[in-house]
Motif scaffolding. Structure first.
Motif, short mmCIF file in Angstrom:
data_model
loop_
_atom_site.label_atom_id
_atom_site.label_comp_id
_atom_site.label_asym_id
_atom_site.label_seq_id
_atom_site.Cartn_x
_atom_site.Cartn_y
_atom_site.Cartn_z
N THR A 1 -6.73 -10.81 -7.59
CA THR A 1 -7.19 -11.95 -6.81
C THR A 1 -8.40 -11.59 -5.96
OG1 THR A 1 -4.94 -12.84 -6.70
CG2 THR A 1 -6.52 -13.67 -5.09
N ASP A 2 -8.33 -10.44 -5.27
CA ASP A 2 -9.45 -10.01 -4.43
C ASP A 2 -10.68 -9.69 -5.27
OD1 ASP A 2 -8.13 -10.29 -2.03
OD2 ASP A 2 -7.33 -8.25 -2.06
N TYR A 3 -10.47 -9.05 -6.43
CA TYR A 3 -11.61 -8.69 -7.29
C TYR A 3 -12.33 -9.94 -7.79
CZ TYR A 3 -14.40 -6.28 -10.78
OH TYR A 3 -15.46 -5.79 -11.51
N ILE B 1 -10.02 -3.69 1.29
CA ILE B 1 -9.27 -4.28 0.17
C ILE B 1 -9.25 -3.37 -1.04
CG2 ILE B 1 -9.74 -6.63 0.95
CD1 ILE B 1 -11.84 -6.86 -1.22
N PHE C 1 -17.84 -8.39 2.74
CA PHE C 1 -16.43 -8.30 2.40
C PHE C 1 -15.78 -7.19 3.21
CE2 PHE C 1 -18.74 -5.41 -0.31
CZ PHE C 1 -17.94 -4.27 -0.37
N ILE D 1 -7.50 -2.43 -5.68
CA ILE D 1 -7.80 -3.81 -5.37
C ILE D 1 -7.00 -4.75 -6.26
CG2 ILE D 1 -9.76 -3.93 -6.98
CD1 ILE D 1 -11.19 -5.72 -4.88
N SER D 2 -6.56 -5.85 -5.71
CA SER D 2 -5.77 -6.81 -6.49
C SER D 2 -6.69 -7.66 -7.35
CB SER D 2 -4.97 -7.72 -5.54
OG SER D 2 -5.84 -8.58 -4.83
N SER E 1 -18.56 -16.89 -5.35
CA SER E 1 -18.53 -15.94 -4.24
C SER E 1 -19.91 -15.62 -3.69
CB SER E 1 -17.88 -14.63 -4.69
OG SER E 1 -18.73 -13.94 -5.60
#
Length: 740
Positions: free
Chosen positions: A333-335, A325, A321, A330-331, A343
Motif C-alpha cells: 500500500t505504501d509503495y 515506512i 514522504f 515497505i508495504s 502521488s
C-alpha cells in the motif's frame, strides 16, 4: 602308470593358485596404500571437511553507521526494537513442520497467519514476496514492531513457541531532529538482490554482500553505503546430521559501520521544508488571473547553500514522504502511494532531478555573455513592450516599457525585450541561418557557468539540465525528425502539429526565435535548482564554482575522522570582478526597487545585503513556474515551485522566512543575534567521543555591523549532544517542455 603328486595338485592348479595369491596381495597393497593416502597423507584435509559438515555459519549483521547533521544530530539512526524471529531448523523438527507454532505466533502478534507463514518460507524463482532470501540457518525476522507484552508472552511460554525468539535488535530509523524530514536527501534501505550479490562476487568466490544485507537505495544511504554498512560477523553453529542446532562453535564479531557527518543543519532543513510546504498550500488558495483558477502548485524544491564551500545547508523537495515506512520492509500500500501517477512521485528529489526552464533567473548568464561579447556596462537598449522578429511578436512580461536602459537596469526590472535585442543581434552576427564560424557567446557562457552537465553533488541520479546550443539542435533533430515529420503530415490543426511542421523543416538550424527565447531562460533551456544555487553562490563569493556537497566527513565509531571531505573547486565564472560587481549591484536593486521589492519591504539591506533575481517561466498547457534565486555574503537560497506563479509572488515570502531564521530577523525587521539560528555557516565538525556520544559543534554568535559584516565573534556555550545511541547499538552486536 603316470605318477600323481601326493599333494593332489597339478601344475595347472598350482599356477592358478599362484596368480590368485599375487592378485590378492596386489589388492591388499592397493588397499593399504589407499588407506595410507586417505588417513595419513590427506588425513587432515578430510578431517577438516568432515568437521565442516556439522558446522553452519550464520552471518551477524553489522550495526549501520549513522548519518548526522552538521551539529551531530542523527538524521539516520539505529533504534533498538523488539524483533521476533523464527528458526527454520526448529520448525522442521516439529511433526507438522511448525504450522501450529506459526499459527500461535500469529495470534499473539495480531498478524494474519498466512503472512507469518509466508515470511518464513524460503525464496526461490517461483516464490513471490514475502519470503526469506537469507540463510535457512539464520533466524528469520517476522516483525520488528513487537510490544514488550507480546515478547513476554513468547518468552514465558517457551514450550509453545520452540525456535521463536524476541530480541532487542538495531533497526534503521529516521528520527527527524527539529522536525527535519530530509527524506530525498537521506534515501532508504531495502534488501540486496541476488543480481547484486552476484555482481559483487570477486575472483575468490566471495561476495561483498550477504543474502540478508540491507543496502542503500537512494540518497546518502546509497552513495555512502560501503562506509555506513560495516562488516558482518559470523556465528558458527554446530548441527547434527538432521540440521538441528546443537551448540555454538565460536565466530567473529561484527564491525559497525562508520558515521557520515553532513553539512545539513537540521534546524534550517526543517524550516526550509515547512516554508516550501507553506508556500505550496498558500498558492493553492491563491487565484491565478491568467488561468482564472487557483494555482495548482503541485511540486517544488528549495536549496540553501554555503557560498564559500558549496556545501548544502538544507535541501527540500515536495511532495515528500516519511522515510521510516521503509524500515522493516515497505508495504504494498505504501509503495503504491509513492509510485502511482496520482502521488506526483515524492521519491523524486526535485532539487537535483527536477528540470525546468529557469525563466528570468537565467538573465545573469545572458548578461555575462553579452559583456563578454563586447557590450559595455553603459550601453543602453530599448525596453519596449514587445519586439517583432521573423514575423513573430515577442512580448515583454506584462507589457512593461521602461525606455532606454542598460543591462543593470534590465536585470533589476527583468526587461525581456532588452535581452531579446541582444540575442537577435548576436544571432545575426553569428551568420543567422547560414553560420560560418559562430562565436555563440550566449551559449558558450552558459557552459562556462557549468550548465548542461551534472554538478557532481554526492547524491545519485542527478539530472544534467540542457543548454540548447547548435550541437544539441542537430542531435535532437536527428532523434526526433521522423516523429515530427509524421505528425506534420497528420492533417491535424492544433498547436502541437503546427510546432511539428516547423521542427520537421528546420529544427536542426539554430533559428532566431530559438536564441531569443533562450536569452530569457525559456525555449528548450532546462536547469535544476542545485545548478542555479551553485551559480548564485559563485556570484556571491567572487566567481568560484564549487562542487555542491552534502557530506563533510566520514567518522569511525570510535570518533576518528576516517575521511575528511574538503570543498572542491571546479572552476571559475567567465566574469571579471567588475562584471560580478555589476551584476551584484543589479541583483541588490531587485530587492530594494526591482521585481522583488514588493515582497521585501523593510528588509534591513544596510545590515544584511540581499541579492536576488526573480523568474517566471511559461510552460505550454500549465501555469507558470516560479523561480526565486538569491544570495547574501554567506548563503544562496534558491526556490522553485511548479505551477506557482511569479518568482517573487510564489517563492519570495518563503525564501524571506528562511533568511529570517538564519539571521534572526524579527517581524519588525530588526535583527536579534540571539535568535539567529546560523548567522554564518557551520565549518567545524561536532566532537565525537570514544563511547559513541556526540557533542554539538561549537556555534558562534555574531554582532552585525552597519555594513552587515560580523564583528568580534562571541563563542557561546557548546550545546551538549544527547548522544547518538551508538553505544547501545554496538552493545547489541547483533520530465522537452515546449515553452511559449
Amino acid at each position: 602308470m603316470t605318477n600323481i603328486p601326493q599333494t593332489g595338485r597339478t601344475g595347472r592348479v598350482t599356477g592358478r593358485l599362484l596368480i590368485l595369491q599375487v592378485l590378492v596381495l596386489s589388492l591388499l597393497a592397493t588397499l593399504g596404500g589407499r588407506l595410507w593416502y586417505l588417513q595419513i597423507r590427506n588425513g587432515q584435509q578430510y578431517q577438516d571437511q568432515a568437521s565442516s559438515n556439522h558446522i553452519r555459519t550464520v552471518l551477524v549483521p553489522a550495526v549501520r553507521g549513522e548519518i548526522l547533521d552538521a551539529n551531530g544530530k542523527p538524521l539516520a539512526d539505529n533504534e533498538t526494537q523488539l524483533v521476533v524471529s523464527v528458526s527454520r531448523t526448529s520448525l522442521l523438527q516439529q511433526k507438522d513442520g511448525g504450522k501450529a507454532v506459526l499459527n500461535r505466533l500469529a495470534q499473539v502478534l495480531g498478524m494474519p497467519a498466512a503472512e507469518v507463514h509466508d515470511k518464513v518460507r524460503l525464496c526461490d524463482a517461483k516464490t513471490p514476496q514475502p519470503c526469506w532470501n537469507g540463510s535457512p540457518y539464520q533466524p528469520i525476522p517476522v516483525t520488528d514492531k513487537a510490544t514488550t507484552q507480546q515478547a513476554m508472552q513468547i518468552m514465558e511460554r517457551r514450550e509453545d513457541f520452540p525456535g521463536v525468539t524476541a530480541d532487542p535488535t538495531a533497526v534503521r530509523t529516521y528520527p527527524a531532529p527539529s522536525g527535519a524530514n530530509a527524506a530525498q536527501v537521506l534515501g532508504y534501505l531495502s534488501p540486496v538482490t541476488q543480481d547484486e550479490i552476484t555482481a559483487a562476487t570477486g575472483a575468490d568466490g566471495k561476495s561483498a554482500y550477504a543474502a540478508s544485507d540491507q543496502i542503500g537505495r537512494s540518497g546518502l544511504e546509497s552513495v555512502y553505503d560501503s562506509a555506513l554498512r560495516g562488516k558482518p560477523g559470523t556465528n558458527d553453529l554446530e548441527v547434527d546430521n538432521l540440521g538441528r542446532v546443537q551448540g555454538s562453535a565460536g565466530g567473529t564479531a561484527a564491525q559497525p559501520g562508520d558515521d557520515v557527518v553532513t553539512s545539513i543543519d537540521a534546524r534550517i532543513q526543517s524550516i526550509a521544508e515547512k516554508q516550501l510546504q507553506q508556500a505550496l498550500e498558500t498558492l493553492r488558495k491563491t487565484y491565478d488571473k491568467v488561468t482564472q483558477q487557483n494555482f495548482k502548485a503541485d511540486s517544488g524544491a528549495v536549496v540553501v547553500m554555503d557560498v564559500h564551500t558549496g556545501r548544502v545547508v538544507a535541501m527540500a523537495s515536495a511532495p515528500t514522504f516519511d522515510p521510516n515506512i521503509w524500515s522493516g520492509g515497505i508495504s504494498a500500500t505504501d509503495y503504491k502511494a509513492l509510485t502511482s501517477n496520482s502521488s506526483d512521485f515524492p521519491l523524486l528529489n526535485r532539487a537535483i532531478q527536477g528540470q525546468s526552464a529557469p525563466g528570468s533567473t537565467f538573465k545573469v548568464v545572458t548578461t555575462s555573455g553579452a559583456l563578454n561579447a563586447g557590450y559595455s556596462y553603459s550601453d543602453t537598449f530599448p525596453c519596449t513592450s514587445s519586439m517583432t522578429i521573423g514575423g513573430r511578436v515577442f512580448k515583454n512580461f506584462e507589457g512593461e516599457n521602461f525606455g532606454a536602459i542598460n543591462l543593470s537596469k534590465a536585470l533589476e526590472v527583468s526587461c525581456d525585450t532588452v535581452f531579446y535585442n541582444i540575442a537577435y543581434s548576436q544571432w545575426l552576427k553569428d551568420g543567422g541561418t547560414k553560420p560560418k564560424a559562430p562565436a555563440d557567446w550566449l551559449y558558450k557562457t552558459a557552459h562556462q557557468f557549468g550548465l548542461g552537465k551534472r554538478t557532481g553533488i554526492d547524491l545519485p541520479s542527478e539530472a544534467s539540465g540542457r543548454v540548447p546550443d547548435r550541437a544539441w539542435h542537430q542531435a535532437y533533430y536527428d532523434a526526433m525528425k521522423d516523429t515530427w515529420c509524421k505528425q506534420a503530415q497528420s492533417g491535424k490543426n492544433d498547436y502541437a502539429t503546427a510546432i511539428a511542421k516547423e521542427d520537421c523543416t528546420d529544427f536542426a538550424t539554430l533559428r532566431a526565435g530559438d536564441e531569443v527565447n533562450y536569452a530569457i531562460g525559456q525555449g528548450d533551456t532546462l536547469v535544476t535548482p542545485i545548478q542555479m544555487a551553485r551559480i548564485y553562490s559563485a556570484l556571491a563569493n567572487g566567481g568560484t564554482l564549487y562542487q555542491p556537497q552534502i557530506a563533510k566527513a566520514v567518522v569511525s565509531p570510535t570518533g576518528k575522522v576516517v575521511r575528511n571531505l574538503a570543498p572542491v573547486v571546479q572552476g571559475k565564472l567567465p566574469d571579471t570582478q567588475r562584471t560580478i560587481q555589476y551584476i551584484d549591484q543589479a541583483t541588490a536593486n531587485v530587492i530594494t526597487s526591482g521585481t522583488a521589492a514588493w515582497k521585501f519591504q523593510g528588509w534591513p539591506q544596510d545590515k544584511i545585503a540581499l541579492h536576488a533575481k526573480t523568474g517566471t517561466a511559461e510552460v505550454v498547457g500549465k501555469q507558470t513556474t516560479s523561480w526565486f534565486d538569491t544570495y547574501t555574503k554567506d548563503y544562496a537560497v534558491v526556490m522553485t515551485i511548479s505551477q506557482g506563479g511569479t518568482g517573487s509572488g510564489g517563492s519570495g515570502p518563503a525564501v524571506r522566512n528562511i533568511y529570517n531564521a538564519l539571521y534572526g530577523i524579527q517581524p519588525d525587521n530588526s535583527i536579534d543575534p540571539k535568535k539567529a539560528l546560523l548567522p554564518v555557516p557551520q565549518q567545524n565538525l561536532p566532537t565525537f567521543h570514544a563511547d559513541g556520544s556526540v557533542t554539538q559543534a561549537q556555534q558562534t554568535a555574531y554582532t552585525l555591523s552597519a555594513a552587515g559584516s560580523p564583528l568580534a565573534p562571541t563563542p557561546t556555550t557548546p550545546l551538549p549532544g544527547t548522544g547518538t545511541g551508538l553505544s547501545a547499538a554496538f552493545a547489541l552486536a547483533p520530465e522537452r517542455r515546449v515553452l511559449a
